[in-house]
Design an enzyme around this catalytic site. Structure first.
Site, short mmCIF file in Angstrom:
data_model
loop_
_atom_site.label_atom_id
_atom_site.label_comp_id
_atom_site.label_asym_id
_atom_site.label_seq_id
_atom_site.Cartn_x
_atom_site.Cartn_y
_atom_site.Cartn_z
N GLU A 191 -31.83 -35.61 27.92
CA GLU A 191 -31.19 -34.66 26.99
C GLU A 191 -31.65 -34.97 25.57
O GLU A 191 -31.51 -36.09 25.10
CB GLU A 191 -29.67 -34.76 27.10
CG GLU A 191 -28.87 -34.02 26.03
CD GLU A 191 -29.20 -32.54 25.92
OE1 GLU A 191 -29.63 -32.12 24.83
OE2 GLU A 191 -29.04 -31.81 26.92
N HIS A 203 6.27 -33.09 39.86
CA HIS A 203 5.81 -34.47 40.07
C HIS A 203 5.55 -34.72 41.56
O HIS A 203 6.39 -34.33 42.39
CB HIS A 203 6.87 -35.45 39.57
CG HIS A 203 6.52 -36.89 39.79
ND1 HIS A 203 5.56 -37.53 39.03
CD2 HIS A 203 6.96 -37.80 40.70
CE1 HIS A 203 5.45 -38.79 39.46
NE2 HIS A 203 6.28 -38.96 40.48
N GLY A 259 -33.46 -0.29 35.92
CA GLY A 259 -33.12 0.68 34.88
C GLY A 259 -33.76 0.35 33.54
O GLY A 259 -33.93 -0.81 33.20
N LYS A 303 -21.00 -24.11 42.90
CA LYS A 303 -19.71 -24.74 43.17
C LYS A 303 -19.57 -25.06 44.65
O LYS A 303 -18.89 -26.02 45.03
CB LYS A 303 -18.55 -23.86 42.71
CG LYS A 303 -18.25 -23.88 41.22
CD LYS A 303 -19.41 -24.26 40.37
CE LYS A 303 -19.40 -23.79 38.96
NZ LYS A 303 -20.73 -23.87 38.34
N ASP A 324 -23.95 -12.11 29.05
CA ASP A 324 -24.89 -13.13 28.55
C ASP A 324 -25.89 -12.62 27.52
O ASP A 324 -26.53 -13.42 26.85
CB ASP A 324 -25.67 -13.74 29.73
CG ASP A 324 -24.81 -14.67 30.57
OD1 ASP A 324 -23.63 -14.86 30.23
OD2 ASP A 324 -25.32 -15.22 31.57
N VAL A 332 -24.17 -28.05 30.92
CA VAL A 332 -23.35 -27.78 32.11
C VAL A 332 -24.18 -27.78 33.39
O VAL A 332 -23.89 -28.49 34.35
CB VAL A 332 -22.60 -26.43 31.96
CG1 VAL A 332 -21.86 -26.08 33.23
CG2 VAL A 332 -21.63 -26.50 30.78
N GLY A 352 -24.58 -10.01 40.67
CA GLY A 352 -25.48 -10.65 39.71
C GLY A 352 -25.69 -12.14 39.92
O GLY A 352 -25.46 -12.69 40.99
N THR A 353 -26.12 -12.79 38.84
CA THR A 353 -26.45 -14.22 38.88
C THR A 353 -25.28 -15.06 39.36
O THR A 353 -25.43 -15.93 40.21
CB THR A 353 -26.90 -14.70 37.47
OG1 THR A 353 -28.11 -14.04 37.14
CG2 THR A 353 -27.14 -16.21 37.45
N LYS A 364 -28.67 -7.36 43.43
CA LYS A 364 -27.46 -7.22 44.25
C LYS A 364 -26.24 -7.21 43.36
O LYS A 364 -26.18 -7.93 42.37
CB LYS A 364 -27.35 -8.42 45.21
CG LYS A 364 -28.30 -8.37 46.38
CD LYS A 364 -28.10 -9.62 47.21
CE LYS A 364 -28.94 -9.60 48.47
NZ LYS A 364 -28.93 -10.91 49.11
#
Length: 457
Positions: free
Chosen positions: A198, A434, A115, A52, A302, A178, A41-42, A38
Site C-alpha cells: 500500500e 446480553h 446503450g 462476501k 459509482d 477495502v 451489475g458488479t 446482467k
C-alpha cells in the site's frame, strides 16, 4: 431509429439503476431499464455478493482449523475451490432470479444491450432509440490498474480473483483498501502466504486511524504481511510466477499479483462527453439532488464522485425516482452512509473520522474507545477489537468506528445514532441484550454520557 417512449429511461442495471427502476415503477412511472450484461451489475455478479461468499467460506476454513481452541476436534483437510465456487454461484443465482422476478413484477421494460446516451433524454441501443421524460445515467465502475501495469495471466483484478480455480501458495495484493484487505483475508484463511503493498502510510487509509491500527495489529497476528508507505514500481511474470518490484528496491515473488488499486467510473464510450455531460476525471458531476448539468438528466452510483458502495448507489436510485415523481426527498448525507470492510476482523464505520471531526469542529471534540475485551459475546467469539466514538463539542455523536469480527452487523444501530443526531445521553438509557456485541455500543455511550459501568475512567 424508432422511438420508444417512457417516463424514465435508465442506462445501467446495477444497484443504482435497478433501485431507481423499481421505485419509479412503484410510484406509477413507466420505466425502460437498459443493461448490457446482467441485472444486478458488479455488486451481485462480480463484487459484494461473491466476495462476501468467499469471506464466509474463509471463516468456515478458520473455524475448522481452529476448532481445538473451543474444545471441538476439527481439522482443515483443504479447500476445494470447485466446491467454493459452486456455493458462491448458487447464492448469486438465487439473488439474480429474485431480481429478474421483481423486474417482471414491476412491469419494467428491460432492454438487454449496450446503450449510448444520445443527448437530450434519449439512449440508443442497437439501432433503437429509447426516449424518456427523464434519464438516469448509472453505468457503474471498473477495476483500475496502474500506468504500465497490464492485467492478464498472473496479474489479476478482483473479478479474476473471484474465479481463480486454485489456491495460490503465495500472493501479493497491490492496494490496502477495502478490496485488497478483503482478498488478503480470504487467501490467508485458505492458507496462502499473502503480502499487501500500500503506497499510503496505513491499511484502509480512508478509515479512522484507530481502525487502521486495530486491523494492522490483527493482520500481524494472522501472519498477513503488509508494506505501507511503499510504492510499486513494476511487475514481471513468466510460467513460474510473478515478480513484483518496489520503490524500496525490494522484490517480492508470488504465484499471483492481485491489483486492487480502486475502481474507476465506467463512463468512456457511453456518449456522455459528446452529449456535453459535465465531467471531471471521468466522473459525472451532479448537485446534491443528483442532477447533471443537462436538463432532466440524473446520475447515480459509482460514476458520481464519492463512496463507491452498492448501498449508496441503491439509495441514490431510490432518491432520484422519488425526485422525478415529485416527492421532494431529503438529500443524502454522504457521511451518514455506513461503510463495512468484511475482512477478519471486520471494520465498520459511519460518520466522521476523528481528523475530519477536528477539521469541522476544532480541537474541542471528545472521543472515547471501548475495548471489546470487556464485551462478553466478543470473548465468546474470541475476537479482539474496539468501538470508538467521536462526539461534537456540546453536540451529538458524529462518528462511530468499530473493529472486530461481525461488527458489520452493528452498523445498523450506529447509523441510526449518527443520522438521528443522537447525544450519548439519548443512547445511554437504551437496553442492549446480553450477551451481544451491541452492548459494546451501549457501554461506549454510557461512558461518554458520564456513567461508565464496565470501564475504568
Amino acid at each position: 431509429m424508432s422511438d420508444a417512449e417512457a417516463d424514465l429511461v435508465i442506462l445501467g442495471g446495477g444497484s443504482g439503476g435497478y433501485a431507481a427502476a423499481f421505485r419509479a415503477a412503484e410510484l406509477g412511472l413507466s420505466v425502460t431499464l437498459i443493461e448490457k450484461d446482467k441485472l444486478g451489475g458488479t455488486c451481485l455478479h462480480r463484487g459484494c455478493i461473491p466476495t462476501k461468499a468467499l469471506l464466509h467460506a474463509a471463516e468456515v476454513a478458520d473455524s475448522a482449523r481452529d476448532g481445538e481452541q473451543f474444545g471441538v476436534k476439527t481439522a482443515l483437510e483443504g479447500v476445494d475451490m470447485a466446491g467454493v465456487h459452486k456455493y458462491k454461484d448458487s447464492v448469486i443465482t438465487r439473488l439474480y432470479k429474485g431480481l429478474q422476478g421483481l423486474a417482471k413484477a414491476h412491469k419494467i421494460n428491460y432492454v438487454e444491450g449496450t446503450g449510448t446516451f444520445a443527448g437530450g433524454t434519449s439512449v440508443d441501443v442497437d439501432g433503437t432509440r429509447y426516449t424518456g421524460k427523464n434519464v438516469i445515467l448509472a453505468t457503474g465502475s471498473y477495476s483500475k490498474s496502474l500506468p504500465g501495469l497490464e492485467l492478464g495471466g498472473r496479474i489479476i483484478a478482483s473479478e479474476d480473483a473471484l474465479k481463480l480455480d486454485y489456491v495460490p501458495k503465495k500472493a501479493v495484493v497491490l492496494g490496502g483498501g477495502v478490496i485488497g484487505v478483503e482478498f488478503a483475508s480470504v487467501w490467508a484463511s485458505f492458507g496462502v502466504d499473502v503480502t499487501i503493498v500500500e503506497a499510503l502510510p496505513r491499511l484502509v487509509p480512508n478509515e479512522d486511524e484507530f481502525a487502521s491500527k486495530q486491523l494492522e495489529r490483527a493482520f500481524r497476528r494472522r501472519k498477513i504481511g503488509f508494506k505501507t508507505g511503499v510504492k510499486f514500481t513494476g511487475a514481471k511474470q513468466d510460467d513460474n510466477g510473478v515478480s513484483v518490484s518496489l520503490e524500496s528496491g525490494e522484490t517480492l515473488e508470488a504465484d499471483v499479483l492481485l491489483v486492487a488499486v480502486g475502481r474507476g467510473p465506467n463512463t468512456a464510450g457511453h456518449g456522455y462527453d459528446e452529449a456535453g455531460v459535465r465531467m471531471e476525471r471521468g466522473f459525472v458531476l451532479t448537485d446534491e439532488r443528483l442532477r447533471t448539468n443537462l436538463p432532466n438528466v440524473y446520475a447515480v452510483g459509482d460514476i458520481v464522485p464519492g463512496l463507491q458502495l452498492a448501498h449508496r448507489g441503491f439509495q441514490q436510485g431510490v432518491f432520484v425516482a422519488e425526485e422525478i415523481a415529485g416527492l421532494n426527498p431529503k438529500p443524502i448525507d454522504e457521511a451518514g452512509i455506513p461503510r463495512v470492510t468484511y475482512s477478519h476482523p471486520e471494520v465498520a464505520s459511519v460518520g466522521l473520522t476523528e481528523s475530519a471531526a477536528r477539521e469541522k469542529y476544532g480541537s474541542d471534540i471528545t472521543t472515547f474507545t471501548y475495548d471489546l475485551a470487556g464485551n462478553g459475546k466478543s470473548q465468546i467469539l474470541k475476537t479482539s477489537g474496539a468501538v470508538k466514538l467521536v462526539k461534537a463539542p456540546d453536540g451529538p455523536v458524529v462518528g462511530l468506528h468499530l473493529v472486530g469480527d461481525r461488527v458489520g452487523e452493528l452498523i445498523g444501530e450506529a447509523q441510526l445514532i449518527y443520522n438521528w443526531e443522537a447525544f450519548p445521553e439519548d443512547v445511554a438509557p437504551l437496553i442492549h441484550a446480553h450477551p451481544t456485541q451491541t452492548e459494546a455500543l451501549g457501554e461506549a455511550h454510557l461512558a461518554l454520557a458520564g456513567k461508565p459501568l464496565h470501564v475504568h475512567g
